[in-house]
Design an enzyme around this catalytic site. Structure first.
Site, PDB file in Angstrom:
ATOM      1  N   LYS B  42       0.832  -1.214   0.000  1.00  0.00           N
ATOM      2  CA  LYS B  42       0.000   0.000   0.000  1.00  0.00           C
ATOM      3  C   LYS B  42       0.864   1.261   0.000  1.00  0.00           C
ATOM      4  O   LYS B  42       1.933   1.286   0.599  1.00  0.00           O
ATOM      5  CB  LYS B  42      -0.884  -0.024   1.254  1.00  0.00           C
ATOM      6  CG  LYS B  42      -1.827   1.159   1.364  1.00  0.00           C
ATOM      7  CD  LYS B  42      -2.831   0.948   2.480  1.00  0.00           C
ATOM      8  CE  LYS B  42      -3.641   2.219   2.707  1.00  0.00           C
ATOM      9  NZ  LYS B  42      -4.358   2.673   1.510  1.00  0.00           N
ATOM     10  N   ASN B  66     -13.641   4.109  -4.298  1.00  0.00           N
ATOM     11  CA  ASN B  66     -13.026   4.249  -2.986  1.00  0.00           C
ATOM     12  C   ASN B  66     -12.424   5.626  -2.847  1.00  0.00           C
ATOM     13  O   ASN B  66     -11.905   6.197  -3.794  1.00  0.00           O
ATOM     14  CB  ASN B  66     -11.981   3.157  -2.736  1.00  0.00           C
ATOM     15  CG  ASN B  66     -10.590   3.571  -3.156  1.00  0.00           C
ATOM     16  OD1 ASN B  66      -9.906   4.302  -2.438  1.00  0.00           O
ATOM     17  ND2 ASN B  66     -10.184   3.124  -4.341  1.00  0.00           N
ATOM     18  N   CYS B 126      -1.786  11.271  -6.730  1.00  0.00           N
ATOM     19  CA  CYS B 126      -2.041  12.107  -5.551  1.00  0.00           C
ATOM     20  C   CYS B 126      -2.201  13.560  -5.971  1.00  0.00           C
ATOM     21  O   CYS B 126      -1.578  14.011  -6.924  1.00  0.00           O
ATOM     22  CB  CYS B 126      -0.862  12.029  -4.583  1.00  0.00           C
ATOM     23  SG  CYS B 126      -0.479  10.375  -4.044  1.00  0.00           S
ATOM     24  N   ILE B 187      -3.785   0.758 -15.112  1.00  0.00           N
ATOM     25  CA  ILE B 187      -4.179   2.104 -14.785  1.00  0.00           C
ATOM     26  C   ILE B 187      -4.532   2.214 -13.298  1.00  0.00           C
ATOM     27  O   ILE B 187      -4.938   1.230 -12.679  1.00  0.00           O
ATOM     28  CB  ILE B 187      -5.423   2.551 -15.622  1.00  0.00           C
ATOM     29  CG1 ILE B 187      -6.603   1.625 -15.390  1.00  0.00           C
ATOM     30  CG2 ILE B 187      -5.061   2.648 -17.083  1.00  0.00           C
ATOM     31  CD1 ILE B 187      -7.895   2.077 -16.109  1.00  0.00           C
ATOM     32  N   ASN B 188      -4.374   3.428 -12.762  1.00  0.00           N
ATOM     33  CA  ASN B 188      -4.932   3.716 -11.449  1.00  0.00           C
ATOM     34  C   ASN B 188      -6.455   3.860 -11.623  1.00  0.00           C
ATOM     35  O   ASN B 188      -6.983   3.639 -12.708  1.00  0.00           O
ATOM     36  CB  ASN B 188      -4.292   4.988 -10.890  1.00  0.00           C
ATOM     37  CG  ASN B 188      -4.241   4.978  -9.363  1.00  0.00           C
ATOM     38  OD1 ASN B 188      -5.207   4.554  -8.714  1.00  0.00           O
ATOM     39  ND2 ASN B 188      -3.148   5.439  -8.801  1.00  0.00           N
ATOM     40  N   GLY B 261      -6.216  -6.253  -8.069  1.00  0.00           N
ATOM     41  CA  GLY B 261      -6.581  -5.324  -7.003  1.00  0.00           C
ATOM     42  C   GLY B 261      -7.952  -5.610  -6.428  1.00  0.00           C
ATOM     43  O   GLY B 261      -8.107  -6.389  -5.478  1.00  0.00           O
TER      44      GLY B 261
END
Lengths: 272, 290
Positions: B42, B66, B126, B187-188, B261
């Site tokens: 993480k 999320n 981020c 991908i994120n 994931g």
């Protein structure tokens, strides 16, 4: 290793008040489940990815019993599953209540869908009392509902006295007939409108329900020096400690409600 | 399927975990992590992050949102408490790195450089606080800056994990590689929202959240395909992999490895199941790299 497994539905019926009872054949979970623990239920329709976490309401031999409120598409589909069908489940999850050192007079205080885990606790506490295997001698249940009461008859089988209050429907509230929340009920009982035998001598309390209620219980118990364990409800992701979706602040740092809880010593919880 | 070599490191198979879905204490109760090619841990920040208020999770059709907000105990706790056991068990470990400013990424990289972690993965999704909170990963210049800065603090291989919330993913991937990225992961999550019909307000306390799960898989496949044809570094593909055949599709798109994931949040043992299923897919469809 723990794993997601298939369980046969033994019963899945409406019990009134928008509540369903589901019983599942799950011998391993039934063997180890403790009051306050929960089970992840997975829907058969793959577009609904996330498990639904439900507190264990009973575990007896081969089967577990859960209660759920039909509130959305997922629980609606769940309510349509027939006995004989299979569902994937995972559990038991979380820590559960500590029933050992609760003193002589134990209060069970529930709000809404918090009652199932306390029903299981009531049954286990009664078993301990019957076996003289506990310091407990007396159990009082105080159950609050928004509208219609449910599981009151079931929990009162194991309790010496049971009080009910509904926020909207005074005919549900027994014996006082007043509307309000369980704190209103406590204050009415303390004011003497009903002789609640020994309400002033409660030694320990287990509580499950919405956050504002639990926070109020913490205050009520705290003022009286009553040890309180709270079972927190949260919108969970994985329900097994991986996603960090359901953490809470405690006096000893961040905790995951799904694996470190859902039961916490109320003194440790930092209420928001 | 045989193992792979990535940056000179041997993986016993091409499957790792997606950052934020493996918990070193809980996940091993469901599967033996040593059976995976690598473990991606993480995201860690220079100091502990408290994350977002609850609710952090919402379900969506074939997916989930999320908004955990990268709650984590910080890089020091990671190095002391989590990394040693994973490394003692001989696993290849990819540490995911988070920050709100370039210097925060560098602070984490400097500390991880002194450990035996194998690979670093920069989470550039981020918010960049110095640029008004826009994610680093949506601006090729910001991706270049953060990647080149991080590279100065370590000799360990650096993977840049791309945000899909961009118009041109290839441009971002090229900026990362030009800045020295040794690999690309993608991908994120995609930014999404759900609104509660009763309250009229977003379900997530944060308002928006990251969408993951099989709903995003076709987007992920397309982006991996585009990037694989544009850059010459290894790619870890991810986005809604639920089965070995899904993983195989990413390898066909040009990924060297894949990350699992959301599947592991739904079926905790999914990563090792997918390793087995991928072997079956390779037997059925042939070597995807040929």
């Amino acid at each position: 290793m723990k794993k997601r497994e298939r369980a046969q539905i033994l019963e899945n019926i409406k019990i009134g008040g928008g509540i369903q009872r589901i019983r599942l054949h799950a011998p391993e979970i039934a063997d180890t489940a403790k009051p306050g623990q929960f089970v992840n239920l997975y829907l058969p329709q793959k577009q609904f990815l996330l498990p639904r976490p439900f507190g264990v309401a009973d575990a007896d031999g081969q089967a577990i019993t859960l209660y759920y409120m039909v509130v959305g598409q997922g629980t609606e589909l769940l309510s349509e599953k027939k006995s004989g069908h299979f569902l994937d489940i995972l559990g038991p999850n979380g820590n559960g209540y500590d029933l050992s050192a609760m003193g002589e007079h134990i209060l069970l205080a529930s709000g809404g869908t918090g009652i199932p885990s306390l029903l299981f606790a009531a049954r286990r506490l009664r078993e301990l009392i019957q076996k003289s295997d506990s310091s407990a001698k007396k159990i009082t249940a105080v159950t609050g509902f928004r509208d219609t009461a449910f599981l009151v008859e079931e929990i009162s089988k194991y309790c010496d006295q049971t009080f009910v209050i509904s926020e909207t429907d005074g005919t549900q509230s027994k014996p006082l007939g007043m509307t309000g929340n369980i704190l209103n009920l406590f204050f009415a009982l303390e004011a003497g409108s009903v002789k609640a035998s020994g309400l002033d001598k409660i030694t320990g309390c287990l509580s499950c329900g919405p956050m504002p209620m639990l926070r109020a219980m913490d205050q009520w118990c705290g003022d009286k020096g009553i040890a309180l364990q709270v079972c927190l409800e949260a919108r969970m992701g994985c329900g097994m400690g991986a996603c960090v979706g359901c953490t809470c602040e405690t006096t000893v740092g961040k905790k995951k409600i799904c694996v470190d809880g859902p039961v916490f010593d109320a003194k440790e919880v930092c209420w928001v | 399927m045989n193992g792979i070599e990535m940056f000179g490191i041997h993986w016993k198979n091409p499957v790792t975990t997606a950052a934020g879905t493996f918990n070193a204490k809980e996940s091993p109760k469901y599967y033996n992590p040593e059976l995976l090619g690598a473990i991606t841990t993480k995201g860690v920040s220079p100091i502990p992050w408290r994350g977002n208020p609850l609710p952090r999770i919402a379900e969506t059709p074939s997916g989930m949102l999320n908004a955990v907000g990268l709650e984590n105990p910080g890089v020091d706790a990671y190095i002391e408490q989590e990394l040693p056991e994973l490394k003692q068990r001989g696993m290849v470990v990819i540490a995911n790195v988070a920050g709100h400013e370039i210097e925060e990424y560098c602070a984490v990289v400097r500390k991880l450089d002194k450990t035996d972690v194998d690979i670093l993965e920069l989470n550039v999704s981020c918010p960049n606080l110095k640029e008004g909170g826009l994610a680093f990963g949506v601006d090729p210049k910001a991706v270049h800056l953060v990647t080149s800065a991080a590279k100065q603090h370590t000799k360990k291989p650096i993977i840049v994990k791309l945000s899909p919330n961009v118009t041109n993913i290839v441009e971002i991937a090229k900026a990362a590689v030009a800045a020295g990225a040794d690999g690309i992961s993608l991908i994120n999550t995609l930014v999404g929202m759900r609104i509660d019909l009763n309250t009229g307000k977003p379900i997530l306390a944060n308002g928006t959240g990251g969408l993951s799960g099989p709903a995003i898989r076709p987007i992920a496949i397309r982006m991996v395909y585009e990037v694989a044809h544009a850059v010459d570094v290894p790619i870890i593909g991810m986005g809604g992999i639920m089965t070995g055949e899904d993983a195989y599709e990413f390898l066909l798109a040009g990924a060297t490895a894949v990350a699992v994931g959301t599947a592991a949040l739904i079926d905790p043992a999914a990563p090792v199941r997918i390793v087995q299923e991928l072997e079956e897919a390779v037997r059925k469809y042939g070597d995807p790299r040929k």
